[in-house]
Design an enzyme around this catalytic site. Structure first.
Site, PDB file in Angstrom:
ATOM      1  N   GLU A 174       0.849  -1.191   0.000  1.00 45.85           N
ATOM      2  CA  GLU A 174       0.000   0.000   0.000  1.00 45.85           C
ATOM      3  C   GLU A 174       0.884   1.241   0.000  1.00 45.85           C
ATOM      4  O   GLU A 174       2.103   1.154   0.218  1.00 45.85           O
ATOM      5  CB  GLU A 174      -0.962  -0.011   1.201  1.00 45.85           C
ATOM      6  CG  GLU A 174      -2.082  -1.037   1.019  1.00 45.85           C
ATOM      7  CD  GLU A 174      -3.097  -1.070   2.146  1.00 45.85           C
ATOM      8  OE1 GLU A 174      -2.921  -0.339   3.140  1.00 45.85           O
ATOM      9  OE2 GLU A 174      -4.059  -1.832   2.032  1.00 45.85           O
ATOM     10  N   HIS A 203      -9.432   9.456   2.195  1.00 46.63           N
ATOM     11  CA  HIS A 203      -8.983   8.363   1.326  1.00 46.63           C
ATOM     12  C   HIS A 203      -9.196   8.801  -0.117  1.00 46.63           C
ATOM     13  O   HIS A 203     -10.245   9.331  -0.451  1.00 46.63           O
ATOM     14  CB  HIS A 203      -9.777   7.089   1.638  1.00 46.63           C
ATOM     15  CG  HIS A 203      -9.123   5.845   1.107  1.00 46.63           C
ATOM     16  ND1 HIS A 203      -9.045   5.576  -0.243  1.00 46.63           N
ATOM     17  CD2 HIS A 203      -8.514   4.812   1.731  1.00 46.63           C
ATOM     18  CE1 HIS A 203      -8.411   4.427  -0.412  1.00 46.63           C
ATOM     19  NE2 HIS A 203      -8.073   3.940   0.765  1.00 46.63           N
ATOM     20  N   ARG A 237      -1.047   9.185   1.189  1.00 46.01           N
ATOM     21  CA  ARG A 237      -2.492   9.278   0.957  1.00 46.01           C
ATOM     22  C   ARG A 237      -2.989  10.722   0.855  1.00 46.01           C
ATOM     23  O   ARG A 237      -3.852  11.025   0.042  1.00 46.01           O
ATOM     24  CB  ARG A 237      -3.179   8.569   2.133  1.00 46.01           C
ATOM     25  CG  ARG A 237      -4.553   8.155   1.846  1.00 46.01           C
ATOM     26  CD  ARG A 237      -5.058   7.263   2.951  1.00 46.01           C
ATOM     27  NE  ARG A 237      -4.819   5.866   2.656  1.00 46.01           N
ATOM     28  CZ  ARG A 237      -5.271   4.869   3.407  1.00 46.01           C
ATOM     29  NH1 ARG A 237      -5.944   5.124   4.502  1.00 46.01           N
ATOM     30  NH2 ARG A 237      -5.040   3.620   3.075  1.00 46.01           N
ATOM     31  N   HIS A 239     -11.952   9.488   5.950  1.00 47.80           N
ATOM     32  CA  HIS A 239     -11.690   8.064   6.188  1.00 47.80           C
ATOM     33  C   HIS A 239     -11.216   7.770   7.600  1.00 47.80           C
ATOM     34  O   HIS A 239     -11.591   6.763   8.185  1.00 47.80           O
ATOM     35  CB  HIS A 239     -10.635   7.623   5.169  1.00 47.80           C
ATOM     36  CG  HIS A 239     -10.331   6.166   5.178  1.00 47.80           C
ATOM     37  ND1 HIS A 239     -11.282   5.214   4.856  1.00 47.80           N
ATOM     38  CD2 HIS A 239      -9.184   5.482   5.449  1.00 47.80           C
ATOM     39  CE1 HIS A 239     -10.732   4.011   4.935  1.00 47.80           C
ATOM     40  NE2 HIS A 239      -9.465   4.147   5.306  1.00 47.80           N
ATOM     41  N   ARG A 268      -1.854   9.144   8.781  1.00 49.57           N
ATOM     42  CA  ARG A 268      -1.667   7.719   9.117  1.00 49.57           C
ATOM     43  C   ARG A 268      -1.156   6.933   7.908  1.00 49.57           C
ATOM     44  O   ARG A 268      -1.665   7.083   6.793  1.00 49.57           O
ATOM     45  CB  ARG A 268      -2.997   7.127   9.574  1.00 49.57           C
ATOM     46  CG  ARG A 268      -2.960   5.651   9.846  1.00 49.57           C
ATOM     47  CD  ARG A 268      -4.322   5.159  10.244  1.00 49.57           C
ATOM     48  NE  ARG A 268      -5.270   5.317   9.170  1.00 49.57           N
ATOM     49  CZ  ARG A 268      -5.694   4.334   8.386  1.00 49.57           C
ATOM     50  NH1 ARG A 268      -5.252   3.105   8.573  1.00 49.57           N
ATOM     51  NH2 ARG A 268      -6.561   4.565   7.437  1.00 49.57           N
TER      52      ARG A 268
HETATM   53  P1  FAD Z   1     -14.492   0.744  15.139  1.00 51.79           P
HETATM   54  O1  FAD Z   1     -14.101  -0.479  14.419  1.00 51.79           O
HETATM   55  O2  FAD Z   1     -15.041   1.851  14.345  1.00 51.79           O
HETATM   56  O3  FAD Z   1     -15.556   0.367  16.246  1.00 51.79           O
HETATM   57  C1  FAD Z   1     -16.152   1.359  17.041  1.00 51.79           C
HETATM   58  C2  FAD Z   1     -17.271   0.721  17.821  1.00 51.79           C
HETATM   59  O4  FAD Z   1     -17.774   1.619  18.785  1.00 51.79           O
HETATM   60  C3  FAD Z   1     -18.462   0.296  16.971  1.00 51.79           C
HETATM   61  O5  FAD Z   1     -18.866  -0.959  17.414  1.00 51.79           O
HETATM   62  C4  FAD Z   1     -19.520   1.341  17.317  1.00 51.79           C
HETATM   63  O6  FAD Z   1     -20.822   0.886  17.176  1.00 51.79           O
HETATM   64  C5  FAD Z   1     -19.200   1.581  18.781  1.00 51.79           C
HETATM   65  N1  FAD Z   1     -19.697   2.843  19.320  1.00 51.79           N
HETATM   66  C6  FAD Z   1     -19.484   4.100  18.871  1.00 51.79           C
HETATM   67  N2  FAD Z   1     -20.093   4.988  19.688  1.00 51.79           N
HETATM   68  C7  FAD Z   1     -20.687   4.277  20.668  1.00 51.79           C
HETATM   69  C8  FAD Z   1     -21.472   4.614  21.801  1.00 51.79           C
HETATM   70  N3  FAD Z   1     -21.784   5.884  22.095  1.00 51.79           N
HETATM   71  N4  FAD Z   1     -21.922   3.617  22.592  1.00 51.79           N
HETATM   72  C9  FAD Z   1     -21.659   2.324  22.309  1.00 51.79           C
HETATM   73  N5  FAD Z   1     -20.916   1.936  21.241  1.00 51.79           N
HETATM   74  C10 FAD Z   1     -20.436   2.906  20.450  1.00 51.79           C
HETATM   75  N6  FAD Z   1      -7.467   0.284   8.724  1.00 51.79           N
HETATM   76  C11 FAD Z   1      -6.483  -0.610   8.511  1.00 51.79           C
HETATM   77  O7  FAD Z   1      -5.554  -0.692   9.314  1.00 51.79           O
HETATM   78  N7  FAD Z   1      -6.529  -1.425   7.434  1.00 51.79           N
HETATM   79  C12 FAD Z   1      -7.537  -1.388   6.518  1.00 51.79           C
HETATM   80  O8  FAD Z   1      -7.544  -2.154   5.577  1.00 51.79           O
HETATM   81  C13 FAD Z   1      -8.578  -0.454   6.728  1.00 51.79           C
HETATM   82  N8  FAD Z   1      -9.609  -0.373   5.853  1.00 51.79           N
HETATM   83  C14 FAD Z   1     -10.664   0.447   6.144  1.00 51.79           C
HETATM   84  C15 FAD Z   1     -11.782   0.447   5.323  1.00 51.79           C
HETATM   85  C16 FAD Z   1     -12.888   1.223   5.630  1.00 51.79           C
HETATM   86  C17 FAD Z   1     -14.097   1.205   4.722  1.00 51.79           C
HETATM   87  C18 FAD Z   1     -12.859   2.026   6.784  1.00 51.79           C
HETATM   88  C19 FAD Z   1     -14.037   2.865   7.153  1.00 51.79           C
HETATM   89  C20 FAD Z   1     -11.746   2.048   7.608  1.00 51.79           C
HETATM   90  C21 FAD Z   1     -10.639   1.270   7.287  1.00 51.79           C
HETATM   91  N9  FAD Z   1      -9.514   1.256   8.099  1.00 51.79           N
HETATM   92  C22 FAD Z   1      -8.509   0.363   7.865  1.00 51.79           C
HETATM   93  C23 FAD Z   1      -9.507   2.004   9.362  1.00 51.79           C
HETATM   94  C24 FAD Z   1      -9.852   1.017  10.473  1.00 51.79           C
HETATM   95  O9  FAD Z   1     -10.822   0.116  10.005  1.00 51.79           O
HETATM   96  C25 FAD Z   1     -10.382   1.714  11.706  1.00 51.79           C
HETATM   97  O10 FAD Z   1      -9.549   2.770  12.056  1.00 51.79           O
HETATM   98  C26 FAD Z   1     -10.406   0.721  12.857  1.00 51.79           C
HETATM   99  O11 FAD Z   1     -11.108  -0.424  12.477  1.00 51.79           O
HETATM  100  C27 FAD Z   1     -11.033   1.363  14.075  1.00 51.79           C
HETATM  101  O12 FAD Z   1     -11.230   0.362  15.022  1.00 51.79           O
HETATM  102  P2  FAD Z   1     -11.876   0.739  16.401  1.00 51.79           P
HETATM  103  O13 FAD Z   1     -12.015  -0.527  17.158  1.00 51.79           O
HETATM  104  O14 FAD Z   1     -11.151   1.842  17.018  1.00 51.79           O
HETATM  105  O15 FAD Z   1     -13.311   1.331  16.011  1.00 51.79           O
HETATM  106  C1  SIN Z   2      -7.473   0.615   2.140  1.00 53.50           C
HETATM  107  O1  SIN Z   2      -7.654  -0.595   2.024  1.00 53.50           O
HETATM  108  O2  SIN Z   2      -7.178   1.368   1.219  1.00 53.50           O
HETATM  109  C2  SIN Z   2      -7.645   1.211   3.470  1.00 53.50           C
HETATM  110  C3  SIN Z   2      -6.484   0.890   4.290  1.00 53.50           C
HETATM  111  C4  SIN Z   2      -6.442   1.792   5.460  1.00 53.50           C
HETATM  112  O3  SIN Z   2      -7.251   2.698   5.600  1.00 53.50           O
HETATM  113  O4  SIN Z   2      -5.537   1.590   6.266  1.00 53.50           O
END
Ligand code: FAD
Ligand code: SIN
Length: 517
Positions: free
Chosen positions: A121, A236, A282, A339, A374
């Protein structure tokens, strides 16, 4: 248990974890080894940004790679805003966390000999992206982590339960008030972990799911925790350009396999604009796509991958074909979209916030690993590495000396759903126009006036929209204060990165004025 109102249900646990993405699920499972856990999640256990992650997890795991190279790439992307100690933790502990996941049953894609298959990437000098089922990495990780949480027997999962407010007593956090499918619920805990993810929903165009409304940011801010770097938002470059919300993502890994960006005239435009072309950092690619969009549509041409596209990216292939685009023979229309939030709740290397007994991990935390921009696929890794550190630290938290004094309260009831929806859309529009990929003082001031105006007309009980507005204000105010351009933050009136702003952060605490340090 005593309750001032029979309508409030009260739970007591050792650890309260809020959020069920990679950070919350890992914390809940690991913490359950030292105490009972209540895990709250706004919708279902599977509703998170994590579940949508396509590209994978970055880890220095391949032959020829090393934590040192991963550190160098992460620091370069972070544009003189990363905390070195946090980056060291990320890159050195990352490979073990990925191997743990494999041991826990995550079905990563492997080479014939059993080594991890590694993708490339942007801004990574090596192939180091571990992935699962091609582009279904996040969903596969969530599946495995949910299984582990359920099997633990010591995690009480409450779905459709939204944290509304943190409970603080003499400046320590002792749990949260929540709406459990509309009913009032108070959870008292020795330690509370915010793992609520990001806030992409403050923007008109975003890849983030509907749950990403910045709740954790707003809750922590109101509880007096320090926040930092809120102006650094990552856009993104290649979301699928459709009228949907959120927008589907076309992973950077597709460019990593050779896809190129072309304009409406069919010309490849990144080649002349950065030595790394489509694999430039990015923020650079997102701005160039945005610039090109002022002249016409932008496409990702992956036709060079031919039939391999469907095998390597089955999820993205399905997303495209469901919308009438065959990426084997047609360019894919793309647009930049909000993103990832680099800023958030300030935490130390153990995930402790500045409020006693309050922790944060995952996207809601500002650990210092991402700086101004990031590096792709570093966030799932950050979620895992720092969730593990949080869980280890939790073991040492002393039980609450006394339970917090209770008061009567009720779950706010949303008066006018339509008006709340209109308000949220107005926030998203003004943020996209004025606090998005390209910013200026005039635009940011307009945005802040708009946000005040929208806040003033918010209907009763619109708690999620209030969080959206509070988070949006922090982003816009931070962007106004940072009079330079760096990483994800670009100002037309201050287009250069200034050395005077290197490692200087905009820090927020409670209602007081922000400080820069
Ligand atoms: P999240 O996975 O967003 O989970 C947050 C949780 O908190 C959810 O369950 C939500 O419902 C809950 N929540 C929120 N507010 C409340 C509340 N008030 N009360 C109760 N629950 C609540 N990163 C990578 O490293 N690699 C990738 O390939 C990648 N691809 C991505 C693709 C997409 C489409 C997106 C959107 C992001 C991507 N990212 C990627 C970024 C990465 O997915 C996120 O930064 C990461 O998953 C965040 O994880 P988290 O556990 O912090 O939060
Ligand atoms: C992607 O697959 O392009 C997203 C990866 C990331 O947000 O880290």
């Amino acid at each position: 248990m005593f309750s001032p109102s029979s309508d409030i249900q009260t739970l007591r646990c050792r650890y309260l974890v809020i959020g069920s993405g990679v950070a919350g699920l890992h914390t809940a499972w690991r913490a359950s080894q030292s105490g009972d856990v209540v895990l709250l999640t706004k919708r279902s256990l599977f509703d998170s940004a994590t579940a949508y992650a396509q590209g994978g997890i970055a880890a220095a795991i391949g032959a020829g790679d090393s934590p040192e190279l991963h550190r160098r790439d992460t620091l370069a992307a972070g544009a003189a805003m990363c905390d070195r100690a946090a980056v060291d933790v990320l890159v050195t502990e990352g490979p073990s966390r990925v191997r743990d996941l494999r041991a826990a049953g995550v079905d990563f894609d492997l080479e014939l000999g059993g080594a991890f298959a590694l993708g490339r990437e942007a801004a990574h000098s090596e192939r180091r992206i571990v992935h699962a089922h091609g582009d279904q990495t996040g969903a596969e990780i969530v599946r495995a982590l949910v299984e582990r949480v359920r099997a633990s027997g010591r995690v009480r999962v409450l779905e459709l339960t939204r944290a509304l407010e943190l409970i603080t007593d003499t400046d320590a956090c002792c749990g949260a008030r929540a709406s459990c499918a509309g009913a009032a619920l108070e959870i008292h805990a020795d330690a509370t972990v915010l793992a609520t993810g990001g806030c992409g929903q403050v923007y008109r165009y975003t890849t983030n799911p509907a749950v990403a409304t910045g709740d954790g940011i707003a809750l922590a801010y109101r509880a007096g925790a320090e926040l930092e770097d809120m102006e650094f938002v990552q856009f993104h470059p290649t979301a699928l350009d459709t009228p949907e919300t959120p927008l589907a993502l076309i992973s950077e890994a597709v460019r990593g396999e050779g896809a190129i960006l072309i304009n409406a005239a069919g010309e490849r435009f990144m080649a002349g604009r950065h030595p790394e072309a489509e694999l430039a950092p990015r923020d650079v690619v997102a701005r160039e796509v945005f610039r090109e969009q002022q002249r016409g549509a932008v496409y990702l041409d992956a036709t060079g991958l031919g039939d391999a596209f469907a095998q390597r990216f089955p999820g993205i292939f399905a997303l495209c074909t469901a919308r009438g685009i065959d990426p084997r023979s047609q360019p894919i229309p793309v647009t930049p979209a909000a993103h990832y939030a680099m800023g958030g709740i300030v935490t130390d290397l153990a995930g402790r916030s500045t409020v006693e007994r309050l922790y944060a991990c995952g996207e809601v935390a500002r650990t210092g690993v991402h700086g101004a921009n990031r590096l792709a696929s570093n966030s799932l890794l950050e979620g895992l590495v720092f969730a593990e550190r949080v869980a280890r630290d939790l073991e040492g938290v002393a039980p609450l000396a006394r339970l917090p004094a209770q008061r009567a309260w009720t779950v706010p009831v949303l008066g006018d759903r339509g008006a709340a929806q209109v308000a949220a859309n107005l926030v998203r529009d003004t943020m996209w126009r004025h606090a998005g990929i390209v910013r200026s003082a005039d635009g940011l001031l307009t945005c802040l006036t708009d946000l005040d105006d929208i806040a003033g007309r918010l209907p009763e009980g619109a708690t999620e929209e209030a969080n959206l507005i509070d988070t949006a204000r922090l982003i816009a105010r931070g962007a106004l204060l940072r009079e330079e351009s760096r990483g994800g933050h670009y100002r037309t009136d201050f287009p250069q990165a200034l050395s005077s702003w290197e490692h200087r952060h905009v820090r927020w605490r409670g209602a007081g004025a922000p400080v820069t340090s």
